[in-house]
Design a protein around this motif. Structure first.
Motif, PDB file in Angstrom:
ATOM      1  N   ARG A 190     -89.267 -19.048  44.990  1.00  0.00           N
ATOM      2  CA  ARG A 190     -88.756 -17.699  45.246  1.00  0.00           C
ATOM      3  C   ARG A 190     -87.513 -17.729  46.142  1.00  0.00           C
ATOM      4  NH1 ARG A 190     -94.346 -16.459  45.378  1.00  0.00           N
ATOM      5  NH2 ARG A 190     -94.398 -16.745  47.641  1.00  0.00           N
ATOM      6  N   GLN A 191     -87.535 -18.626  47.146  1.00  0.00           N
ATOM      7  CA  GLN A 191     -86.353 -18.752  48.012  1.00  0.00           C
ATOM      8  C   GLN A 191     -85.137 -19.238  47.217  1.00  0.00           C
ATOM      9  OE1 GLN A 191     -87.440 -21.272  51.279  1.00  0.00           O
ATOM     10  NE2 GLN A 191     -89.061 -19.878  52.031  1.00  0.00           N
ATOM     11  N   LEU A 192     -85.368 -20.210  46.326  1.00  0.00           N
ATOM     12  CA  LEU A 192     -84.246 -20.691  45.502  1.00  0.00           C
ATOM     13  C   LEU A 192     -83.702 -19.580  44.619  1.00  0.00           C
ATOM     14  CD1 LEU A 192     -85.561 -24.217  44.419  1.00  0.00           C
ATOM     15  CD2 LEU A 192     -83.768 -23.708  46.092  1.00  0.00           C
ATOM     16  N   ALA A 193     -84.610 -18.770  44.039  1.00  0.00           N
ATOM     17  CA  ALA A 193     -84.149 -17.666  43.189  1.00  0.00           C
ATOM     18  C   ALA A 193     -83.361 -16.646  43.997  1.00  0.00           C
ATOM     19  CB  ALA A 193     -85.353 -17.003  42.506  1.00  0.00           C
ATOM     20  N   ALA A 194     -83.814 -16.355  45.238  1.00  0.00           N
ATOM     21  CA  ALA A 194     -83.095 -15.389  46.082  1.00  0.00           C
ATOM     22  C   ALA A 194     -81.726 -15.922  46.466  1.00  0.00           C
ATOM     23  CB  ALA A 194     -83.921 -15.075  47.328  1.00  0.00           C
ATOM     24  N   ARG A 195     -81.634 -17.231  46.778  1.00  0.00           N
ATOM     25  CA  ARG A 195     -80.348 -17.812  47.146  1.00  0.00           C
ATOM     26  C   ARG A 195     -79.412 -17.850  45.936  1.00  0.00           C
ATOM     27  NH1 ARG A 195     -82.164 -22.856  51.080  1.00  0.00           N
ATOM     28  NH2 ARG A 195     -82.961 -21.555  52.796  1.00  0.00           N
ATOM     29  N   ALA A 196     -79.968 -18.141  44.778  1.00  0.00           N
ATOM     30  CA  ALA A 196     -79.122 -18.140  43.582  1.00  0.00           C
ATOM     31  C   ALA A 196     -78.540 -16.760  43.338  1.00  0.00           C
ATOM     32  CB  ALA A 196     -79.931 -18.610  42.369  1.00  0.00           C
TER      33      ALA A 196
ATOM     34  N   GLY B 280     -82.727 -23.941  34.811  1.00  0.00           N
ATOM     35  CA  GLY B 280     -84.131 -23.852  35.202  1.00  0.00           C
ATOM     36  C   GLY B 280     -84.443 -24.717  36.403  1.00  0.00           C
ATOM     37  N   TYR B 281     -85.744 -24.791  36.719  1.00  0.00           N
ATOM     38  CA  TYR B 281     -86.215 -25.561  37.867  1.00  0.00           C
ATOM     39  C   TYR B 281     -86.344 -27.031  37.504  1.00  0.00           C
ATOM     40  CZ  TYR B 281     -87.406 -21.125  40.130  1.00  0.00           C
ATOM     41  OH  TYR B 281     -87.363 -19.878  40.702  1.00  0.00           O
ATOM     42  N   ALA B 282     -86.124 -27.901  38.519  1.00  0.00           N
ATOM     43  CA  ALA B 282     -86.240 -29.344  38.310  1.00  0.00           C
ATOM     44  C   ALA B 282     -86.526 -30.007  39.642  1.00  0.00           C
ATOM     45  CB  ALA B 282     -84.978 -29.916  37.688  1.00  0.00           C
ATOM     46  N   MET B 283     -87.120 -31.229  39.547  1.00  0.00           N
ATOM     47  CA  MET B 283     -87.374 -32.043  40.727  1.00  0.00           C
ATOM     48  C   MET B 283     -86.383 -33.198  40.741  1.00  0.00           C
ATOM     49  SD  MET B 283     -89.965 -30.629  42.317  1.00  0.00           S
ATOM     50  CE  MET B 283     -90.478 -31.964  43.402  1.00  0.00           C
ATOM     51  N   ILE B 284     -85.787 -33.445  41.911  1.00  0.00           N
ATOM     52  CA  ILE B 284     -84.802 -34.518  42.061  1.00  0.00           C
ATOM     53  C   ILE B 284     -85.253 -35.413  43.204  1.00  0.00           C
ATOM     54  CG2 ILE B 284     -82.400 -35.078  42.537  1.00  0.00           C
ATOM     55  CD1 ILE B 284     -81.630 -32.340  41.460  1.00  0.00           C
ATOM     56  N   GLN B 285     -85.322 -36.722  42.933  1.00  0.00           N
ATOM     57  CA  GLN B 285     -85.754 -37.684  43.940  1.00  0.00           C
ATOM     58  C   GLN B 285     -84.713 -38.786  44.078  1.00  0.00           C
ATOM     59  OE1 GLN B 285     -89.607 -39.039  42.664  1.00  0.00           O
ATOM     60  NE2 GLN B 285     -90.676 -37.313  43.643  1.00  0.00           N
TER      61      GLN B 285
ATOM     62  N   SER C 127     -84.692 -28.060  42.628  1.00  0.00           N
ATOM     63  CA  SER C 127     -83.412 -27.538  42.126  1.00  0.00           C
ATOM     64  C   SER C 127     -83.649 -26.371  41.186  1.00  0.00           C
ATOM     65  CB  SER C 127     -82.659 -28.663  41.385  1.00  0.00           C
ATOM     66  OG  SER C 127     -81.574 -28.124  40.664  1.00  0.00           O
ATOM     67  N   LEU C 128     -82.727 -25.369  41.255  1.00  0.00           N
ATOM     68  CA  LEU C 128     -82.719 -24.236  40.322  1.00  0.00           C
ATOM     69  C   LEU C 128     -81.289 -24.040  39.821  1.00  0.00           C
ATOM     70  CD1 LEU C 128     -83.887 -21.765  38.857  1.00  0.00           C
ATOM     71  CD2 LEU C 128     -83.491 -20.447  40.964  1.00  0.00           C
TER      72      LEU C 128
ATOM     73  N   VAL D 207     -78.805 -24.345  42.995  1.00  0.00           N
ATOM     74  CA  VAL D 207     -79.299 -24.213  44.356  1.00  0.00           C
ATOM     75  C   VAL D 207     -80.386 -25.270  44.548  1.00  0.00           C
ATOM     76  CG1 VAL D 207     -80.304 -22.672  46.068  1.00  0.00           C
ATOM     77  CG2 VAL D 207     -78.835 -21.753  44.257  1.00  0.00           C
ATOM     78  N   LEU D 208     -80.324 -26.060  45.631  1.00  0.00           N
ATOM     79  CA  LEU D 208     -81.275 -27.127  45.910  1.00  0.00           C
ATOM     80  C   LEU D 208     -81.892 -26.935  47.288  1.00  0.00           C
ATOM     81  CD1 LEU D 208     -78.524 -28.607  44.467  1.00  0.00           C
ATOM     82  CD2 LEU D 208     -80.270 -30.406  44.232  1.00  0.00           C
ATOM     83  N   GLN D 209     -83.142 -27.371  47.418  1.00  0.00           N
ATOM     84  CA  GLN D 209     -83.861 -27.256  48.684  1.00  0.00           C
ATOM     85  C   GLN D 209     -84.645 -28.548  48.927  1.00  0.00           C
ATOM     86  OE1 GLN D 209     -83.966 -24.671  51.067  1.00  0.00           O
ATOM     87  NE2 GLN D 209     -85.055 -26.244  52.259  1.00  0.00           N
ATOM     88  N   ASP D 210     -84.535 -29.091  50.126  1.00  0.00           N
ATOM     89  CA  ASP D 210     -85.291 -30.278  50.503  1.00  0.00           C
ATOM     90  C   ASP D 210     -86.758 -29.888  50.716  1.00  0.00           C
ATOM     91  OD1 ASP D 210     -86.254 -32.629  51.413  1.00  0.00           O
ATOM     92  OD2 ASP D 210     -85.030 -32.732  53.233  1.00  0.00           O
ATOM     93  N   ILE D 211     -87.675 -30.569  50.026  1.00  0.00           N
ATOM     94  CA  ILE D 211     -89.104 -30.245  50.144  1.00  0.00           C
ATOM     95  C   ILE D 211     -89.903 -31.431  50.710  1.00  0.00           C
ATOM     96  CG2 ILE D 211     -89.066 -28.528  48.298  1.00  0.00           C
ATOM     97  CD1 ILE D 211     -90.260 -30.649  46.439  1.00  0.00           C
ATOM     98  N   ASP D 212     -89.250 -32.300  51.466  1.00  0.00           N
ATOM     99  CA  ASP D 212     -89.976 -33.410  52.085  1.00  0.00           C
ATOM    100  C   ASP D 212     -91.062 -32.917  53.047  1.00  0.00           C
ATOM    101  OD1 ASP D 212     -88.784 -35.425  50.735  1.00  0.00           O
ATOM    102  OD2 ASP D 212     -87.250 -35.848  52.259  1.00  0.00           O
ATOM    103  N   ASP D 213     -90.767 -31.831  53.769  1.00  0.00           N
ATOM    104  CA  ASP D 213     -91.783 -31.280  54.672  1.00  0.00           C
ATOM    105  C   ASP D 213     -93.013 -30.827  53.883  1.00  0.00           C
ATOM    106  OD1 ASP D 213     -90.162 -31.771  56.803  1.00  0.00           O
ATOM    107  OD2 ASP D 213     -89.379 -29.715  56.928  1.00  0.00           O
ATOM    108  N   LEU D 214     -92.775 -30.211  52.733  1.00  0.00           N
ATOM    109  CA  LEU D 214     -93.890 -29.766  51.894  1.00  0.00           C
ATOM    110  C   LEU D 214     -94.706 -30.958  51.413  1.00  0.00           C
ATOM    111  CD1 LEU D 214     -93.700 -26.979  49.237  1.00  0.00           C
ATOM    112  CD2 LEU D 214     -94.738 -29.162  48.619  1.00  0.00           C
ATOM    113  N   GLN D 215     -94.033 -32.040  51.025  1.00  0.00           N
ATOM    114  CA  GLN D 215     -94.726 -33.240  50.570  1.00  0.00           C
ATOM    115  C   GLN D 215     -95.559 -33.855  51.688  1.00  0.00           C
ATOM    116  OE1 GLN D 215     -94.399 -32.938  47.241  1.00  0.00           O
ATOM    117  NE2 GLN D 215     -93.603 -35.000  46.869  1.00  0.00           N
TER     118      GLN D 215
END
Length: 460
Positions: free
Chosen positions: A45-51, A115-120, A128-129, A142-150
């Protein structure tokens, strides 16, 4: 399996520990999955809002070009992406024309589809969106680091594993202690069972009041033990009586044989009497062994399958053969309608033959034996009456026991006749009643459940 626990206590403990381990682990993983799904949904949702925000300010982002941070750590794009562990890129004709945000430590490819994707890369994970930009053919990513989530998901899984292990250990320890208390009544039964011996006067198993299942087991085992001891006592008494009964004819046979052997020139009349005595003792032994065999089969319930038996034909045939065996006795069979029961013709014939022989042996030498077959209230009744001395009322129950002999009789016999009759009556769900005949002798009545006859319905 060799690794499986042998004791019931160990099996219950292992089973409950395994069950709790599976339940807690599954419940914890479901909770972790739900939390992780919710956090990833928040990121999306945050990625969609930023986009959407980038699409509104796309011209400003294009005017500023690549990101250049100032000394204060802010940029001309309003500080929206600075320090937010996110990145925005504008893509035109497959080329990145502008970007703002964190610098990735690994090369970032241009997305091939929206669309949405995972980048490592380089130990980092980004979400990514990619969306079209205002119908111009350009795209925004728009990309967001999700290491904290992991890391949070890994920490939650570790917590679930620790809680599962602790729950399994606590459950195993608690179950082991509880079952020790619950199985104490069973341990008492085991100790009591080890003290049980073949002695009919030995101790019984301890009485248990609770839990109810163990109390029922204790009662059932004590009942079974009483029955076994009663049966063992009867068997011992029966064996002793059988040995005593067999000893007399065998001793007589031995003495007669010894007499014949020592006196080869014995006069013919005496030799004839000796041989007749031996023949009589042999017949007595044969009847005794036949009776013992029949009683043993009945006690062991070694019985064939039940079939329909015509009592009328069976009684008629038994009376006819009894007339041949006892020629001096008159057997009078009253006319009777056909009566059918479910049972074993061999056992019923044995019971009827014993009643007819008993009446001939204990009645008058030239007496009369009356035989009647009747049907009343769903019962078939076989009545045999003689004109002998009869049996006193206080001895009638005792005379049904094995090897019992009446005080008024002097006729030969093994003392098994009435006990055989009662056993067969009981095996056919019936009964044997002893009373006084109209002529003052013995009247024996066998009552057996009969099948409904024609026109009688269910009841007579």
């Amino acid at each position: 399996m060799k690794l499986a626990p042998r004791s019931l206590r160990s099996q219950i403990t292992a089973a409950l520990a395994l069950l709790v381990t599976v339940v807690v682990a599954l419940a914890g993983l479901v909770i972790v999955a739900r939390i992780d799904h919710r956090e990833r949904s928040d990121v999306d949702r945050q990625l969609a809002a930023r986009a959407e925000k980038v699409q509104q300010d796309a011209d400003k982002l294009l005017d500023q070009g690549d990101h250049q941070e100032g000394d204060d750590g802010q940029d001309d794009y309003g500080g929206l992406l600075t320090g937010s562990q996110s990145l925005v890129r504008l893509i035109s004709n497959g080329q990145v024309v502008a970007e703002r945000g964190e610098s990735l430590p690994f090369p970032l490819p241009v997305p091939e589809r929206d669309g949405y994707a995972m980048i490592q890369g380089d130990g980092q994970t980004w979400r990514s969106l990619t969306q079209p930009l205002n119908n111009t053919g350009d795209r925004v990513e728009v990309l967001q680091d999700i290491d904290d989530l992991q890391r949070r998901r890994s920490d939650n899984i570790a917590i679930v594993a620790a809680v599962t292990f602790i729950a399994a250990v606590v459950t195993a320890a608690g179950t082991w202690l509880i079952t020790r208390f619950l199985f104490h009544p069973l341990q008492r039964l085991r100790t009591g069972a080890l003290a049980v011996s073949a002695d009919v006067t030995g101790p019984a198993l301890p009485a248990v009041d609770r839990p109810q299942e163990v109390a029922d087991l204790s009662h059932a085992l004590n009942t079974m033990l009483d029955q076994l001891r009663t049966s063992m006592e009867a068997t011992r008494r029966f064996t002793a009586d059988a040995g005593h009964e067999l000893r007399t004819p065998l001793t007589t046979l031995g003495m007669t044989l010894e007499t014949l052997q020592r006196n080869p020139d014995l006069p013919e009349p005496q030799r004839t009497r000796a041989l007749e005595a031996m023949q009589a003792e042999h017949q007595r032994l044969t009847r005794l062994l036949t009776g013992l065999q029949a009683l043993a089969r009945g006690d062991a319930h070694a019985l064939p399958e039940r079939t329909a038996v015509d009592l009328s034909a069976l009684v008629t045939e038994a009376a006819h053969h009894a007339t041949r065996r006892h020629t001096s006795v008159t057997y009078r069979l009253a006319p009777a309608s056909p009566v059918t029961i479910q049972g074993w013709s061999t056992g019923l014939r044995l019971a009827i033959d014993n009643l007819l022989d008993n009446a001939a042996l204990h009645g008058r030498p030239d007496g009369v034996v009356d035989i009647q077959l009747s049907r009343h209230s769903g019962l078939a009744r076989i009545t045999v009456s003689d004109d002998g001395p009869g049996i006193p009322p206080d001895q009638r129950h005792t005379m049904k026991e094995r090897f019992a002999r009446g005080s008024r009789t002097h006729a030969p016999g093994s003392g098994l006749g009435l006990s055989l009759v009662e056993q067969q009556a009981r095996l056919h769900y019936g009964s044997l009643h002893l009373g006084q005949s109209p002529s003052g002798g013995l009247q024996a009545v066998i009552s057996l459940p009969a099948e409904p006859g024609p026109g009688t319905g269910q009841h007579d």
